[in-house]
Scaffold this active site. Structure first.
Site, PDB file in Angstrom:
ATOM      1  N   CYS A   1      -6.951   1.178   6.247  1.00 54.98           N
ATOM      2  CA  CYS A   1      -7.057   2.612   6.555  1.00 54.98           C
ATOM      3  C   CYS A   1      -6.025   3.032   7.606  1.00 54.98           C
ATOM      4  O   CYS A   1      -4.862   3.206   7.256  1.00 54.98           O
ATOM      5  CB  CYS A   1      -8.485   2.957   6.952  1.00 54.98           C
ATOM      6  SG  CYS A   1      -8.861   4.691   6.676  1.00 54.98           S
TER       7      CYS A   1
ATOM      8  N   HIS B   1     -11.436   1.105   2.675  1.00 54.77           N
ATOM      9  CA  HIS B   1     -12.091   0.107   3.537  1.00 54.77           C
ATOM     10  C   HIS B   1     -12.647  -1.014   2.664  1.00 54.77           C
ATOM     11  O   HIS B   1     -13.862  -1.097   2.459  1.00 54.77           O
ATOM     12  CB  HIS B   1     -13.208   0.760   4.353  1.00 54.77           C
ATOM     13  CG  HIS B   1     -12.694   1.613   5.456  1.00 54.77           C
ATOM     14  ND1 HIS B   1     -12.234   1.094   6.642  1.00 54.77           N
ATOM     15  CD2 HIS B   1     -12.504   2.946   5.536  1.00 54.77           C
ATOM     16  CE1 HIS B   1     -11.810   2.074   7.420  1.00 54.77           C
ATOM     17  NE2 HIS B   1     -11.959   3.206   6.765  1.00 54.77           N
TER      18      HIS B   1
ATOM     19  N   GLU C   1     -13.232  -3.939   3.286  1.00 53.78           N
ATOM     20  CA  GLU C   1     -14.188  -4.823   3.989  1.00 53.78           C
ATOM     21  C   GLU C   1     -15.634  -4.443   3.678  1.00 53.78           C
ATOM     22  O   GLU C   1     -16.533  -5.282   3.764  1.00 53.78           O
ATOM     23  CB  GLU C   1     -13.932  -4.779   5.506  1.00 53.78           C
ATOM     24  CG  GLU C   1     -14.285  -3.471   6.237  1.00 53.78           C
ATOM     25  CD  GLU C   1     -13.156  -2.426   6.221  1.00 53.78           C
ATOM     26  OE1 GLU C   1     -12.247  -2.555   5.365  1.00 53.78           O
ATOM     27  OE2 GLU C   1     -13.198  -1.489   7.039  1.00 53.78           O
TER      28      GLU C   1
HETATM   29  N1  GLN Z   1      -7.827   8.141  11.745  1.00 52.24           N
HETATM   30  C1  GLN Z   1      -7.432   7.983  10.394  1.00 52.24           C
HETATM   31  C2  GLN Z   1      -7.933   9.119   9.515  1.00 52.24           C
HETATM   32  O1  GLN Z   1      -8.823   9.828   9.891  1.00 52.24           O
HETATM   33  C3  GLN Z   1      -7.899   6.660   9.844  1.00 52.24           C
HETATM   34  C4  GLN Z   1      -9.384   6.559   9.727  1.00 52.24           C
HETATM   35  C5  GLN Z   1      -9.857   5.165   9.555  1.00 52.24           C
HETATM   36  O2  GLN Z   1      -9.136   4.213   9.852  1.00 52.24           O
HETATM   37  N2  GLN Z   1     -11.098   5.007   9.134  1.00 52.24           N
HETATM   38  O3  GLN Z   1      -7.440   9.316   8.424  1.00 52.24           O
END
Ligand code: GLN
Length: 547
Positions: free
Chosen positions: A390, A521, A523
């Site tokens: 992410c 994500h 994970e």
């Molecule tokens: N801050 C970034 C976003 O909002 C990544 C979010 C995250 O890593 N879950 O897109």
């Protein structure tokens, strides 16, 4: 009448004495044992918070926010349930004080109570039961394992205990109450008094516990079990010793070997069924057999809260690394590296040389971002296997744009809204929500499909063209810069089916052994017996690196 289906069995799991003693793992393990008897099991978590979901809680207060396939932002224990049961759960499986009150108030506003007085008791506990039954009905489950957050004796969870009391009143043969308690050792002596007080608190709520899960540093022998049993008015077989173990995945086996499955089956009239913990025992054997270490670094930032310094919490990332490592017969050694150290002193980046692989996990805000970018640059240049999750992928794009594509001030607008090269930017529809200050669930949440590009690492790792991954983010790769960044050599190896959103990025294998990022994500969907392909890829590359 309660009960969505005849003979649903309800197993409540509540904690006594203190928190953070592994109630979630206990609930997951009990669910696993019941599942291994051939029963259909679902698991629910009740959190005492007034927050309607976990999306608005900071990780320092509440740990990792776990995201379900349907986009529900919830407690990390939900991740444990999914990992142990190897099942996707839904928003029906999670409730908070806030969400229960919200439904009752919404119903009241809709005149669904026929004009009568709506009362805290019994309307709130009844709503809790209705929610449990809805989750049972949706999954057609035989058994619902319900974990109540907090500890017994707190005002906050009294209405959830009341829900159990009412359920037991209506279905005496179908309910069991498990008290997870902690037994401290003082001067070498195991102390059972706090557990007796916890049992008394449960009794004051009109509930008699069926089983005490006795958490302690070491195994509780038969003699001491007898003493605890006597003092808590239970039988000796109703005291289950839950010592500290090397791996959480040992807990179901430990419970099963003390006869917990049989005991619960008897109490709930489930009859004898074949137990099949074979696969799970195989997993535990694999874990024990994995002795050769593989070192993986998670590069993130620290938080201070009061006197304590904590790391961001990434339970699912840790578990996903472990699953992949065990499968490849390696003992995972996971270390946290503080990215802010690299901002102060870039020469410290050479610390990364000792790791087989590096992960930059998800994150928010600007603190530590330059350190993360430095880590990514170092991994790219030194060919250290890298997985960006992410934010870890977004910053991989920023790093590449800055250092290879020649956009020296490239950034995400989350960090620098005025950058002349906003390679990561917010989606227009999310901008609208934020302008209206609608922060709750204002992100791209839950399952989204992606199409993978032939001949890429991610395509090879997944072994298929279409994948579905869970998301939790506001920002995206800015479509205006895709062509330029790709021309410079970074490959967007998977996109949303419309090709609008970049879901995966990587460097080709001839340039780097494993430099992979995903907007998702992964994970969150790694399971102990089914490690996630992108983590498997990182571990395989880390093993090849031979450090
Ligand atoms: N801050 C970034 C976003 O909002 C990544 C979010 C995250 O890593 N879950 O897109």
């Amino acid at each position: 009448m309660f009960g969505s289906k005849k003979n649903t069995k309800y197993i409540f799991v509540a904690g006594g004495v203190m928190s953070a003693i592994g109630k979630g793992i206990t609930a997951s393990s009990i669910a696993k044992i019941m599942q291994s008897r051939g029963l259909k099991v679902t698991a629910l978590k009740i959190d005492p918070y007034v927050n309607v979901d976990a999306g608005t809680m900071t990780p320092t207060e509440h740990g990792e926010v776990f995201v379900l396939a349907d986009g529900m932002e919830c407690d990390q224990d939900m991740g444990n349930y999914e990992r142990f049961l190897d099942t996707d759960l839904t928003r029906d499986n999670y409730m908070t004080t806030g969400s229960v009150y919200l439904s009752v108030i919404t119903k009241e506003r809709n005149l669904e109570y026929g004009g009568r007085n709506v009362e805290v008791v019994p309307d709130i506990p009844n709503e809790v039961i209705a929610k449990i039954d809805a989750a049972v009905a949706a999954t057609d489950s035989d058994v619902a394992v319900v974990e109540v957050g907090g500890t017994v004796g707190e005002y906050q969870n009294v209405l959830f205990l009341e829900a159990y009391r009412i359920l037991k009143f209506h279905h005496p043969g179908d309910c069991a109450f498990m008290l997870v308690s902690y037994l401290p050792v003082l001067n070498g002596e195991l102390k059972s008094k706090p557990t007796q007080y916890a049992v008394r608190s449960v009794n004051a709520a009109g509930i008699v516990p069926d089983v005490v899960i006795a958490r302690s540093a070491s195994v509780i022998d038969a003699k001491r079990k007898e003493r605890i049993a006597f003092n808590c008015s239970l039988h000796v077989e109703e005291i289950i010793s839950a010592p500290n173990v090397e791996s959480i995945y040992e807990v179901p086996i430990n419970f099963e070997d003390q006869g917990l499955g049989e005991l619960l089956a008897k109490k709930l009239g489930l009859g004898g069924r074949d137990r099949d913990m074979k696969e799970w025992r195989g997993l535990v054997d694999t874990i024990h057999a994995a002795t050769e270490p593989i070192k993986i670094a998670i590069a993130g930032k620290y938080f201070t809260t009061g006197e304590y310094v904590l790391t961001d919490s990434y339970i699912s990332v840790l578990e996903a690394i472990k699953h992949a490592a065990y499968q490849q017969a390696r003992k995972p050694v996971i270390e946290w590296v503080n990215v802010e150290d690299f901002e102060k002193d870039p020469s410290q980046l050479s610390k990364l040389d000792q790791y087989g692989g590096v992960i930059v996990p998800g994150g928010f805000g600007d603190r530590g971002v330059e350190g993360k970018i430095a880590v990514i640059q170092y991994c790219r240049e030194k060919k250290i296997p890298y997985l960006g999750l992410c934010y870890g992928m977004q910053l991989m794009v920023v790093e590449y744009a800055r250092h290879i594509a020649g956009m020296t001030d490239a950034n995400t607008t989350e960090v620098d809204p005025k950058t002349t090269h906003p390679v990561i930017d917010i989606l227009p529809e999310q901008k609208e929500l934020l302008a209206k200050k609608q922060y709750g669930a204002s992100m791209r949440l839950g399952n989204y499909p992606a199409t993978l590009k032939q001949g890429t690492i991610v395509r090879e790792q997944y072994g298929k063209d279409e994948v579905i991954e869970r998301h939790r983010h506001r920002y995206e790769v800015n479509p205006e810069y895709i062509a330029e960044i790709e021309k410079a050599g970074l490959v967007f190896s998977g996109t949303s089916p419309s090709r609008k959103l970049m879901e995966f990025a990587e460097l080709p294998k001839d340039k780097h052994p494993y430099f992979v990022g995903t907007q998702a994500h992964p994970e969150l969907i790694s399971r102990p017996l089914r490690p996630h392909p992108l983590f498997a890829g990182l571990i395989a590359a880390a093993i090849d690196r031979k450090v």
